[in-house]
Design a protein around this motif. Structure first.
Motif, PDB file in Angstrom:
ATOM      1  N   ALA A 103     -27.348 -25.257 -30.188  1.00 16.59           N
ATOM      2  CA  ALA A 103     -26.345 -24.833 -29.203  1.00 16.59           C
ATOM      3  C   ALA A 103     -26.965 -24.786 -27.813  1.00 16.59           C
ATOM      4  CB  ALA A 103     -25.797 -23.462 -29.581  1.00 16.59           C
ATOM      5  N   GLN A 104     -26.253 -25.283 -26.855  1.00 24.12           N
ATOM      6  CA  GLN A 104     -26.670 -25.164 -25.455  1.00 24.12           C
ATOM      7  C   GLN A 104     -25.677 -24.241 -24.750  1.00 24.12           C
ATOM      8  OE1 GLN A 104     -29.664 -26.292 -24.735  1.00 24.12           O
ATOM      9  NE2 GLN A 104     -29.702 -27.109 -26.806  1.00 24.12           N
ATOM     10  N   ASP A 105     -24.479 -24.729 -24.497  1.00 21.55           N
ATOM     11  CA  ASP A 105     -23.442 -23.899 -23.885  1.00 21.55           C
ATOM     12  C   ASP A 105     -22.340 -23.538 -24.868  1.00 21.55           C
ATOM     13  OD1 ASP A 105     -24.663 -23.915 -21.400  1.00 21.55           O
ATOM     14  OD2 ASP A 105     -23.700 -25.798 -20.824  1.00 21.55           O
ATOM     15  N   GLY A 106     -22.377 -24.122 -26.038  1.00 23.04           N
ATOM     16  CA  GLY A 106     -21.344 -23.878 -27.037  1.00 23.04           C
ATOM     17  C   GLY A 106     -21.970 -23.537 -28.368  1.00 23.04           C
ATOM     18  N   TYR A 107     -21.615 -24.339 -29.370  1.00 16.34           N
ATOM     19  CA  TYR A 107     -22.105 -24.100 -30.718  1.00 16.34           C
ATOM     20  C   TYR A 107     -23.001 -25.242 -31.186  1.00 16.34           C
ATOM     21  CZ  TYR A 107     -18.565 -20.462 -30.841  1.00 16.34           C
ATOM     22  OH  TYR A 107     -17.823 -19.351 -30.575  1.00 16.34           O
ATOM     23  N   HIS A 108     -23.745 -24.986 -32.220  1.00 17.62           N
ATOM     24  CA  HIS A 108     -24.625 -25.973 -32.835  1.00 17.62           C
ATOM     25  C   HIS A 108     -23.782 -27.188 -33.257  1.00 17.62           C
ATOM     26  CE1 HIS A 108     -27.660 -27.640 -35.501  1.00 17.62           C
ATOM     27  NE2 HIS A 108     -28.520 -26.786 -34.965  1.00 17.62           N
ATOM     28  N   GLU A 109     -24.340 -28.382 -33.104  1.00 18.64           N
ATOM     29  CA  GLU A 109     -23.609 -29.607 -33.455  1.00 18.64           C
ATOM     30  C   GLU A 109     -23.148 -29.618 -34.913  1.00 18.64           C
ATOM     31  OE1 GLU A 109     -24.903 -33.450 -30.823  1.00 18.64           O
ATOM     32  OE2 GLU A 109     -26.200 -32.933 -32.505  1.00 18.64           O
ATOM     33  N   LEU A 110     -24.000 -29.156 -35.831  1.00 12.93           N
ATOM     34  CA  LEU A 110     -23.628 -29.154 -37.237  1.00 12.93           C
ATOM     35  C   LEU A 110     -22.497 -28.161 -37.507  1.00 12.93           C
ATOM     36  CD1 LEU A 110     -24.097 -30.327 -40.032  1.00 12.93           C
ATOM     37  CD2 LEU A 110     -25.889 -28.606 -40.388  1.00 12.93           C
ATOM     38  N   ALA A 111     -22.553 -27.012 -36.859  1.00 10.68           N
ATOM     39  CA  ALA A 111     -21.467 -26.037 -36.997  1.00 10.68           C
ATOM     40  C   ALA A 111     -20.166 -26.619 -36.470  1.00 10.68           C
ATOM     41  CB  ALA A 111     -21.815 -24.742 -36.267  1.00 10.68           C
ATOM     42  N   GLU A 112     -20.241 -27.305 -35.332  1.00 11.68           N
ATOM     43  CA  GLU A 112     -19.052 -27.944 -34.751  1.00 11.68           C
ATOM     44  C   GLU A 112     -18.445 -28.932 -35.748  1.00 11.68           C
ATOM     45  OE1 GLU A 112     -17.619 -28.373 -31.443  1.00 11.68           O
ATOM     46  OE2 GLU A 112     -18.750 -26.794 -30.450  1.00 11.68           O
ATOM     47  N   MET A 113     -19.299 -29.726 -36.364  1.00 16.62           N
ATOM     48  CA  MET A 113     -18.814 -30.753 -37.279  1.00 16.62           C
ATOM     49  C   MET A 113     -18.199 -30.161 -38.550  1.00 16.62           C
ATOM     50  SD  MET A 113     -20.871 -33.894 -39.016  1.00 16.62           S
ATOM     51  CE  MET A 113     -21.443 -33.007 -40.452  1.00 16.62           C
ATOM     52  N   LEU A 114     -18.834 -29.133 -39.119  1.00 14.31           N
ATOM     53  CA  LEU A 114     -18.417 -28.623 -40.418  1.00 14.31           C
ATOM     54  C   LEU A 114     -17.400 -27.486 -40.377  1.00 14.31           C
ATOM     55  CD1 LEU A 114     -21.884 -28.632 -42.225  1.00 14.31           C
ATOM     56  CD2 LEU A 114     -20.011 -30.274 -42.511  1.00 14.31           C
ATOM     57  N   ALA A 115     -17.383 -26.717 -39.299  1.00 14.32           N
ATOM     58  CA  ALA A 115     -16.560 -25.503 -39.287  1.00 14.32           C
ATOM     59  C   ALA A 115     -15.268 -25.640 -38.487  1.00 14.32           C
ATOM     60  CB  ALA A 115     -17.381 -24.331 -38.745  1.00 14.32           C
ATOM     61  N   LYS A 116     -15.020 -26.805 -37.913  1.00 12.66           N
ATOM     62  CA  LYS A 116     -13.788 -26.964 -37.135  1.00 12.66           C
ATOM     63  C   LYS A 116     -12.586 -27.158 -38.042  1.00 12.66           C
ATOM     64  CE  LYS A 116     -14.650 -28.440 -32.493  1.00 12.66           C
ATOM     65  NZ  LYS A 116     -14.681 -29.517 -31.539  1.00 12.66           N
ATOM     66  N   LYS A 117     -11.522 -26.460 -37.688  1.00 10.56           N
ATOM     67  CA  LYS A 117     -10.247 -26.609 -38.384  1.00 10.56           C
ATOM     68  C   LYS A 117      -9.166 -26.641 -37.302  1.00 10.56           C
ATOM     69  CE  LYS A 117      -7.244 -24.582 -41.825  1.00 10.56           C
ATOM     70  NZ  LYS A 117      -7.004 -23.470 -42.720  1.00 10.56           N
ATOM     71  N   ASP A 118      -8.416 -27.710 -37.277  1.00  7.37           N
ATOM     72  CA  ASP A 118      -7.392 -27.894 -36.252  1.00  7.37           C
ATOM     73  C   ASP A 118      -7.979 -27.769 -34.852  1.00  7.37           C
ATOM     74  OD1 ASP A 118      -5.469 -28.213 -38.279  1.00  7.37           O
ATOM     75  OD2 ASP A 118      -5.131 -26.049 -38.376  1.00  7.37           O
ATOM     76  N   GLY A 119      -9.173 -28.344 -34.650  1.00  6.88           N
ATOM     77  CA  GLY A 119      -9.811 -28.370 -33.344  1.00  6.88           C
ATOM     78  C   GLY A 119     -10.489 -27.083 -32.921  1.00  6.88           C
ATOM     79  N   GLN A 120     -10.528 -26.102 -33.811  1.00  6.45           N
ATOM     80  CA  GLN A 120     -11.118 -24.801 -33.481  1.00  6.45           C
ATOM     81  C   GLN A 120     -12.115 -24.402 -34.561  1.00  6.45           C
ATOM     82  OE1 GLN A 120      -8.104 -21.820 -33.043  1.00  6.45           O
ATOM     83  NE2 GLN A 120      -9.546 -20.168 -32.799  1.00  6.45           N
ATOM     84  N   ILE A 121     -13.244 -23.821 -34.136  1.00  5.02           N
ATOM     85  CA  ILE A 121     -14.224 -23.334 -35.116  1.00  5.02           C
ATOM     86  C   ILE A 121     -13.792 -21.952 -35.586  1.00  5.02           C
ATOM     87  CG2 ILE A 121     -16.610 -22.651 -35.501  1.00  5.02           C
ATOM     88  CD1 ILE A 121     -17.491 -24.707 -33.544  1.00  5.02           C
ATOM     89  N   ILE A 122     -13.829 -21.778 -36.893  1.00  2.00           N
ATOM     90  CA  ILE A 122     -13.436 -20.494 -37.484  1.00  2.00           C
ATOM     91  C   ILE A 122     -14.658 -19.900 -38.173  1.00  2.00           C
ATOM     92  CG2 ILE A 122     -11.957 -19.376 -39.183  1.00  2.00           C
ATOM     93  CD1 ILE A 122      -9.872 -21.527 -38.560  1.00  2.00           C
ATOM     94  N   PHE A 123     -14.945 -18.652 -37.855  1.00  2.81           N
ATOM     95  CA  PHE A 123     -16.087 -17.954 -38.451  1.00  2.81           C
ATOM     96  C   PHE A 123     -15.605 -16.850 -39.359  1.00  2.81           C
ATOM     97  CE2 PHE A 123     -17.733 -19.411 -34.300  1.00  2.81           C
ATOM     98  CZ  PHE A 123     -18.656 -20.313 -34.787  1.00  2.81           C
ATOM     99  N   PRO A 124     -16.292 -16.638 -40.481  1.00  6.41           N
ATOM    100  CA  PRO A 124     -17.290 -17.536 -41.036  1.00  6.41           C
ATOM    101  C   PRO A 124     -16.632 -18.746 -41.679  1.00  6.41           C
ATOM    102  CG  PRO A 124     -16.917 -15.731 -42.555  1.00  6.41           C
ATOM    103  CD  PRO A 124     -16.075 -15.466 -41.341  1.00  6.41           C
ATOM    104  N   THR A 125     -17.413 -19.778 -41.902  1.00  4.37           N
ATOM    105  CA  THR A 125     -17.000 -20.908 -42.724  1.00  4.37           C
ATOM    106  C   THR A 125     -18.016 -21.014 -43.854  1.00  4.37           C
ATOM    107  OG1 THR A 125     -15.915 -22.121 -40.934  1.00  4.37           O
ATOM    108  CG2 THR A 125     -16.652 -23.413 -42.819  1.00  4.37           C
ATOM    109  N   THR A 126     -17.507 -21.105 -45.073  1.00  3.39           N
ATOM    110  CA  THR A 126     -18.343 -21.224 -46.258  1.00  3.39           C
ATOM    111  C   THR A 126     -18.010 -22.552 -46.917  1.00  3.39           C
ATOM    112  OG1 THR A 126     -18.238 -18.833 -46.526  1.00  3.39           O
ATOM    113  CG2 THR A 126     -19.046 -20.106 -48.410  1.00  3.39           C
ATOM    114  N   ILE A 127     -19.045 -23.318 -47.217  1.00  4.15           N
ATOM    115  CA  ILE A 127     -18.852 -24.666 -47.744  1.00  4.15           C
ATOM    116  C   ILE A 127     -19.659 -24.824 -49.027  1.00  4.15           C
ATOM    117  CG2 ILE A 127     -19.251 -27.119 -47.272  1.00  4.15           C
ATOM    118  CD1 ILE A 127     -18.934 -26.395 -44.275  1.00  4.15           C
ATOM    119  N   LEU A 128     -19.030 -25.427 -50.031  1.00  8.16           N
ATOM    120  CA  LEU A 128     -19.730 -25.792 -51.257  1.00  8.16           C
ATOM    121  C   LEU A 128     -19.853 -27.312 -51.290  1.00  8.16           C
ATOM    122  CD1 LEU A 128     -18.143 -23.547 -54.043  1.00  8.16           C
ATOM    123  CD2 LEU A 128     -20.280 -23.212 -52.812  1.00  8.16           C
TER     124      LEU A 128
END
Length: 159
Positions: A103-128
């Motif tokens: 993360a620089q000014d936003g979120y980590h690239e991997l978090a952006e890729m995996l946790a976005k839903k409808d263009g928005q990151i939702i916390f927490p995100t749990t992935i199997l």
């Protein structure tokens, strides 16, 4: 025996009992991203990925209520590699043979890729993920032990 000595002994006993209970509680054993490729080569297992932030109250709730749950932690530790990703981490990492910037000014690239839903990151995100790192399930928001446990069963026994 004086009252102060009795109270002291009682307090010592209570501390020992409480610390014994804490030691019995099993926590999830988190794996470092850097260790995952070797671990998967040695012993393939599915992967659980928990994407969170320090300020997220639901992340803390899931960390405390779900990942400290004895059944959940036992099943994750026995059947999965567990990864944690702080979405605000500035550390670059490699996942699926690709570099992801921190993360620089936003979120980590991997978090952006995996946790976005409808263009928005939702916390927490749990992935199997499967042992081949293919998506099996993804939950955006708090996941309780009751919801997660059915997905944490080990592979079926060989005939």
């Amino acid at each position: 025996m004086s009252g102060a000595v009795k109270i002291g002994k009682t307090l010592v006993l209570l501390v020992l009992l409480c610390s014994g209970l804490q030691l019995h509680a099993q926590a999830v054993q988190w794996t470092a991203f850097a260790d995952l490729p070797d671990s998967l080569r040695r012993a393939p297992k599915p992967v659980l990925l928990f994407i969170h932030t320090d300020w997220c109250k639901y992340c803390a709730l899931q960390d405390h209520n779900t990942f400290q749950n004895e059944q959940v932690s036992e099943k994750i530790n026995g059947n999965f590699y567990a990864l944690r990703l702080d979405a605000e981490s500035r550390d670059a990492l490699i996942f699926l043979n690709r570099n992801y910037e921190g993360a620089q000014d936003g979120y980590h690239e991997l978090a952006e890729m995996l946790a976005k839903k409808d263009g928005q990151i939702i916390f927490p995100t749990t992935i199997l993920l499967s042992e081949k790192l293919q998506l099996r399930e993804r939950w955006c928001g708090f996941v309780s032990p009751a919801v997660l446990i059915p997905y944490l069963q080990g592979p079926p026994a060989a005939p």
